[in-house]
Design an enzyme around this catalytic site. Sequence first.
Site, PDB file in Angstrom:
ATOM      1  N   LYS A 147      49.676 -50.583   5.299  1.00 56.48           N
ATOM      2  CA  LYS A 147      48.476 -51.412   5.527  1.00 56.48           C
ATOM      3  C   LYS A 147      47.811 -51.080   6.860  1.00 56.48           C
ATOM      4  CE  LYS A 147      50.328 -54.935   2.542  1.00 56.48           C
ATOM      5  NZ  LYS A 147      50.231 -56.289   2.063  1.00 56.48           N
ATOM      6  N   ASN A 170      53.545 -49.227   1.643  1.00 56.19           N
ATOM      7  CA  ASN A 170      52.139 -49.467   1.994  1.00 56.19           C
ATOM      8  C   ASN A 170      52.112 -50.038   3.414  1.00 56.19           C
ATOM      9  OD1 ASN A 170      49.478 -50.246   2.207  1.00 56.19           O
ATOM     10  ND2 ASN A 170      49.593 -51.867   0.654  1.00 56.19           N
ATOM     11  N   GLU A 195      51.848 -56.267  -9.389  1.00 60.36           N
ATOM     12  CA  GLU A 195      51.902 -56.979  -8.113  1.00 60.36           C
ATOM     13  C   GLU A 195      51.283 -58.365  -8.267  1.00 60.36           C
ATOM     14  OE1 GLU A 195      52.480 -54.475  -4.421  1.00 60.36           O
ATOM     15  OE2 GLU A 195      50.337 -54.644  -4.702  1.00 60.36           O
ATOM     16  N   GLY A 248      53.153 -60.743   0.380  1.00 60.17           N
ATOM     17  CA  GLY A 248      53.179 -61.311   1.731  1.00 60.17           C
ATOM     18  C   GLY A 248      53.628 -62.761   1.738  1.00 60.17           C
ATOM     19  N   HIS A 254      44.215 -52.502  -5.111  1.00 62.28           N
ATOM     20  CA  HIS A 254      45.159 -53.424  -4.470  1.00 62.28           C
ATOM     21  C   HIS A 254      44.492 -54.798  -4.353  1.00 62.28           C
ATOM     22  CE1 HIS A 254      47.651 -55.318  -1.401  1.00 62.28           C
ATOM     23  NE2 HIS A 254      48.591 -54.460  -1.754  1.00 62.28           N
ATOM     24  N   GLY A 305      55.424 -53.620   1.031  1.00 67.63           N
ATOM     25  CA  GLY A 305      54.480 -53.836   2.125  1.00 67.63           C
ATOM     26  C   GLY A 305      55.223 -53.988   3.446  1.00 67.63           C
ATOM     27  N   SER A 332      56.670 -58.723  -1.834  1.00 66.67           N
ATOM     28  CA  SER A 332      57.791 -59.266  -1.058  1.00 66.67           C
ATOM     29  C   SER A 332      59.150 -58.623  -1.375  1.00 66.67           C
ATOM     30  CB  SER A 332      57.887 -60.788  -1.226  1.00 66.67           C
ATOM     31  OG  SER A 332      56.742 -61.403  -0.699  1.00 66.67           O
ATOM     32  N   GLU A 344      44.389 -56.935  -2.086  1.00 67.77           N
ATOM     33  CA  GLU A 344      43.667 -57.198  -0.829  1.00 67.77           C
ATOM     34  C   GLU A 344      42.280 -56.556  -0.868  1.00 67.77           C
ATOM     35  OE1 GLU A 344      46.701 -55.893   1.902  1.00 67.77           O
ATOM     36  OE2 GLU A 344      47.901 -57.653   1.404  1.00 67.77           O
TER      37      GLU A 344
HETATM   38  C1  PEP Z   1      51.658 -55.147  -1.000  1.00 67.83           C
HETATM   39  O1  PEP Z   1      50.742 -55.589  -0.309  1.00 67.83           O
HETATM   40  O2  PEP Z   1      51.437 -54.253  -1.835  1.00 67.83           O
HETATM   41  C2  PEP Z   1      53.001 -55.685  -0.818  1.00 67.83           C
HETATM   42  C3  PEP Z   1      53.879 -55.414  -1.733  1.00 67.83           C
HETATM   43  O3  PEP Z   1      53.218 -56.421   0.311  1.00 67.83           O
HETATM   44  P1  PEP Z   1      54.554 -57.225   0.713  1.00 67.83           P
HETATM   45  O4  PEP Z   1      55.732 -56.372   0.381  1.00 67.83           O
HETATM   46  O5  PEP Z   1      54.412 -57.474   2.180  1.00 67.83           O
HETATM   47  O6  PEP Z   1      54.542 -58.491  -0.085  1.00 67.83           O
END
Ligand code: PEP
Length: 252
Positions: free
Chosen positions: A9, A7, A167, A173, A95, A234, A213, A97
């Site tokens: 973003k 992703n 998630e 993040g 998601h 991400g 993460s 966000e």
């Molecule tokens: C995400 O936003 O779906 C995600 C997994 O982000 P990150 O890997 O940066 O935590």
Amino acid sequence: MKIVIGNLKMNLNSPKERERYLSLLKKELTGQKLINTELILLPSFIHLEAFRKSLSQKVKIGAQNFFFESKGPFTGEISPLMLSNLGCEYALAGHSERRRYFLEKNEEISLKIIAAMKNGIAPILCVGETKVEKENQETLKVISTQLKECLKGVSRTRLEKIVIAYEPVWAIGADITPSPHEIMEAKVLIRKVLVDIFGKKYAELARIIYGGSVNAKNLEAVCLEPEMDGILIGRESLLPHELIKIAKMVNE
Ligand code: PEP
């Protein structure tokens, strides 16, 4: 078949940055055979066409968001029909966000999931608890409600098209991840809710992945040990070298 989803973003801010990313990615992919793994990238809408043209069949493309109507007076929106006509095979739905900053609710997410499937796009439904919900021991309740409400109206025969991404919001993040045991527990719960809604035979068809993460160092703990069907990445997906390193590990 395992899945590794990147992703990207709201990143790659210019054609130059995009081309640099694509060129590094292609270099990393040269000579790689990801036989057991589907690699899927979700760039911003404006980069979708360039990604599709530039990358071989080794990499599938998908969207980070979309509207549930097919066309019409919905200024600023992108329809799943537009996405499928561009060659998108996947799209995120729900998601955290989007839930947090754009106030998306389960009801709207369920409309999106149905619209995606009607247009031949496999939805990646994100579910997971916030830090406060975890502290209040509401994880089970939250995930179960999200699944029931977001999958409302979905035909059980279409479940093989659906990817459920666990998630936990507090792990996105954030540089902290749940333990393998917690991820496994979430996976078992997700499967149980799917069995309750759709019956055992069909519930087995949905793929369940982990996101939050993920990096090459914690991959064993967050994906391989809890035997997930794949991962959603991400930040690390912005680094082609790390992304392909992770994809290779998942593929092994
Ligand atoms: C995400 O936003 O779906 C995600 C997994 O982000 P990150 O890997 O940066 O935590």
